[in-house]
Structures are given as C-alpha cells and as structure tokens.
Design an enzyme around this catalytic site. Sequence first.
Site, PDB file in Angstrom:
ATOM      1  N   HIS A 174      15.514  28.900  31.572  1.00 46.49           N
ATOM      2  CA  HIS A 174      16.613  29.290  30.682  1.00 46.49           C
ATOM      3  C   HIS A 174      17.848  29.742  31.455  1.00 46.49           C
ATOM      4  CE1 HIS A 174      15.225  33.438  31.297  1.00 46.49           C
ATOM      5  NE2 HIS A 174      16.373  33.838  30.794  1.00 46.49           N
ATOM      6  N   LYS A 178      22.418  29.442  30.868  1.00 45.20           N
ATOM      7  CA  LYS A 178      23.269  30.640  30.722  1.00 45.20           C
ATOM      8  C   LYS A 178      24.711  30.308  31.066  1.00 45.20           C
ATOM      9  CE  LYS A 178      20.043  34.357  31.817  1.00 45.20           C
ATOM     10  NZ  LYS A 178      20.396  35.640  31.260  1.00 45.20           N
ATOM     11  N   GLU A 212      16.114  44.540  37.000  1.00 44.49           N
ATOM     12  CA  GLU A 212      15.806  44.880  35.607  1.00 44.49           C
ATOM     13  C   GLU A 212      15.368  46.330  35.557  1.00 44.49           C
ATOM     14  OE1 GLU A 212      14.578  40.711  33.602  1.00 44.49           O
ATOM     15  OE2 GLU A 212      13.045  41.600  34.882  1.00 44.49           O
ATOM     16  N   ASP A 231       7.504  34.338  38.779  1.00 47.79           N
ATOM     17  CA  ASP A 231       8.166  34.559  37.488  1.00 47.79           C
ATOM     18  C   ASP A 231       9.656  34.238  37.564  1.00 47.79           C
ATOM     19  OD1 ASP A 231       8.308  35.418  34.782  1.00 47.79           O
ATOM     20  OD2 ASP A 231       8.986  37.397  35.402  1.00 47.79           O
ATOM     21  N   HIS A 236      14.375  30.758  38.478  1.00 47.94           N
ATOM     22  CA  HIS A 236      15.744  31.226  38.217  1.00 47.94           C
ATOM     23  C   HIS A 236      16.554  31.427  39.501  1.00 47.94           C
ATOM     24  CE1 HIS A 236      14.008  31.821  34.385  1.00 47.94           C
ATOM     25  NE2 HIS A 236      13.781  33.099  34.412  1.00 47.94           N
ATOM     26  N   LYS A 322      11.366  44.736  38.707  1.00 46.61           N
ATOM     27  CA  LYS A 322      11.286  45.460  37.438  1.00 46.61           C
ATOM     28  C   LYS A 322      11.407  46.944  37.760  1.00 46.61           C
ATOM     29  CE  LYS A 322       9.753  41.801  34.975  1.00 46.61           C
ATOM     30  NZ  LYS A 322      10.622  41.109  34.027  1.00 46.61           N
TER      31      LYS A 322
END
Length: 487
Positions: A174, A178, A212, A231, A236, A322
């Site tokens: 995704h 963007k 994040e 991930d 990405h 994270k």
Amino acid sequence: MSEETGHVDTGTPSDAFVFFGATGDLAFKEIFPALYHLTRDGFDMPIIGVARSGNLDTLRERAKLSVDALGSSDPETVHRLVSRLRYVKGEIADADTYRRLRQVLDGSDHPLHYLAVPPSLFSDVVRHLGRSGCAQGARVIVEKPFGRDLASARLLNATLREVFPESAVFRIDHYLGKEPVRNLVYFRFANSFLEPIWNASHVASFEITMAEAFGVEERGAFYDEVGAIRDVIQNHLLQVATLIAMEPPSGRSPEALRNAKFKVLDSIRPVDPREVIRGQYRGYRDVTGVEAGSNVETFAALRLFIDTWRWDGVPFYIRTGKCLPLTMTEVIANLRRPPQGVFNEPTARANYLRFRLGPDIAIGLGTRVKRAGEPMRGKEAELTLADPKGTELPPYQRLIGDAAIGDQELFTRQDAVEAAWRVVDPILGGATPIYDYEPGTWGPDRASRLVLNRARWRVPHPKPGQRFANPTKPTKPTKPTKPTKAD
Ligand code: BG6
C-alpha cells in the site's frame, strides 16, 4: 497440468469483489473504508466476504462500524455498500467453501479476489480458487508480505502462476499507493535542479525512518509470524529506497516504471548481518498471540549499499520500529559538506533534503544561515514546504480501484519481490541478536552506534502540532481486544 485460467484484458472492469479474511483487522481498518469510498465514487458490484465465523448480519454490522470510524459518512453510500455485501462462511482450506463461493459468484465473469489472510494461507486459497473455477477470468490481489523469504516467495509465485496469468496478479504494497510516495517519483523527475546533485559525489548518505508510536496491539499473532523486517522493510521501505535511487524510467508506461525499479532493487547488496540491529520493545511478549519467549523484532535498523554507478559507496540507513516516540515516516538525503571549512565550524552538520511521507506530506531543505551578530557563525534552518491538509486518496482505495481495471503500475512485479527478498534473506529470523528497548525511545542504543558508525540519526521533524512521546512516561502498548489480522 496447468490450471491457468482465461485472461481478463487490462481495462476490462472486474464485476465482483471477493475478500478472504472479511472479519479480520485489515478488512476492518482498510478494506471497508476503501470500499465505502469506492462505492461513493461509483464502484458498483457485489462484494463478497469470506470468513470462517459470523454471518451476513455480523459482516454488515462490521462494515458499518468500520465506516463509522472514519468520522463522517454518507448514510446513502453506507446503505448501498451494505446492501451489496454477500457472505460465504467457511474454512479457507475446505473445498466446499469455494463451491459455495462459485454459486454466489454466479453471473460474474471477472471477479477480483483479495487475499487479506496471513501469508501462510495464500497458497491454499489460490489452489482452491483454481480448482473450483472461481479463478476463471479473475484477478487476484495478494497482501504483503509475499512469502517469508526468497524460497517461499518463489514457491508462492509458482502456485499463483499455475492458476493466474501474471497480468491478473496484483501484489499489493500500500506504500506505493500513498500520495507522498508517488510524490517522491514526481519530485525527482519533474525538477531539473535535483539531478546534478543526486549522486554519490553530492549525497553522503540517506536515512529512511518509519517510526510508529504504537505497539502491535491486536495483531500479535500475525506480527509474531513476521517481525519488522518482513512486515515493512522487505516491502515498504525497500520500495521507498528504490524510488529514491532508481534511474529515470524510459517512458510513462507501467512497465517502464517497473523496469527502472527492478534494475535498482537488483543492485542492492544483500544486507550484511553485522550491519543490522534488531530490537524488541519491553512488553511485546505480553501481547496476546505473541509467543512467551518470542525473538521477533519490533525494531530494526540497518545499512544498505546499492552497487550502481550513481550510488557507489553511499550508505542507505533504514530504521523502523513500533513504540517509538513518534508516528512518522521520512527520507533524508544528507548532502556532502562544503569542500573547505571556511567558517571553522567543525560540528556544523551538512545540508540535507527531507521528504516527510507521513503523517502529512512535506519537503524540507536543510541549510545553514548566519546568526545575527559580528562573528561569522551560523545555525541550521530548514526551508519547508508542507501540505498539512493531507488530502490524499487513501492508498487502499486507489489500489483496489486500479486492480479492478487491471492497472498494474503501482503493484510489485515478481522479479522485484524476489530482488527484495534477496536483500533481506541473510538477516531474517534469529540470524542476528535482539536487544530490548523501552517503549517511547528510539530503539536500542546500539542502533546508532553500530549502524551509523557512531554518527547521529537526524531528529525527525514532526508534523506541526504533533508531539513526541515522553520516554520517561512510556506509551504502554495497548492490550489486545480484537481478533488478529484475519479469520
Ligand atoms: C503495514 C504493516 O503494512 O503498514 C503495519 O503491516 C504498519 O505494521 C503499516 O503499521 C503502516 O502503514 P501506514 O500506512 O499506516 O503508515
């Protein structure tokens, strides 16, 4: 015997949308909102959720809750979306589920199947789609991570290609949908001032940070299967590095862009395990779905090199995590220092260019300007262009819309997926040690010491109004309350 099905031509619209994992987290957070916006813009086809629990009413309720979470929604569009929903209840591995899906698909010649399920289930779904006839004339969107490593990505691709032609396969990342990521490509190739300095003679290093401020929350079981490298780095962040580093595409066709991207991805050296730091935030092992002794990283920082004429010897530093102090993604190009220190300021940092890719879109040019007063002394000042409105088309909406007409430009080709796995393969799993870090900090200390050769990462510039988490009062990772990624 090949089960490959008939082609659906690019441009021919899909006529049904099927999503596996309909009661999962991805469907709730991304797919329903995207379907809502698409419905508002005229997307008009049956929408079939497949999951092993619930029924049509619970699916409708979930769709409404997901759309409500957007803040404002148009009741008439919600009504249209909900009335198009169909439901097939069944196990992913059960042939009967697909027989029933085939019946519900009656009248559809070109369904678009979305596999919003954990990667370990992709092959099962694809095989059953093929055997049941549901893949006939269809397209398929496959969520990332595509495989768990190079070998499994190849196997998965072989399974997919037994059933679908390449033109019908949409490997979704995704990030590529963007707006700020698309702007990277636009900014690079629409401006002439950048090209003369966009090379190893003028750029000292790149820093790519995806931070994040939250934990893995309700996705513990999914996340513990993957970790930060699979991930977000394999997909990405390597995609972002590729867009920064690639040569101009040879034209405007989707293939021209994908060829240019593949060429540079294929030139990235596999990461040396000595140039990676993995971290895990304290509290991660208490999250539901995470194994008690899990060795999975929630933070990773690494150094990459791209063996091309343009980038020879220029380090690309990538870090993600994270529970960091801020939610923010940015790219920094650190330029080289002036050839002579005319003003004798040895600690002054060099100029840089900053692209903030989220939560808003901003471009900054880091300069030095003179401080007022007699001495010829300076300070750093950033000229920033920001779009705080954030009026972007949500990436899932753009990408599902593109896949529904067969436009593959923003999807990843198999050769690029494999090239990206080759880069991270040496550092997957427990290949390198893992260090704890406190939530609310920038990961293990050694991330800067080892990865940056003792240099400092630049402090990210938050979006106006955005605050850093206070490391002395760590953001507690929220206890999970909902089911994991997919049913
Ligand atoms: C997903 C990852 O692909 O991207 C998540 O699985 C991550 O772990 C997310 O949080 C970030 O995407 P975005 O668009 O919210 O920056």
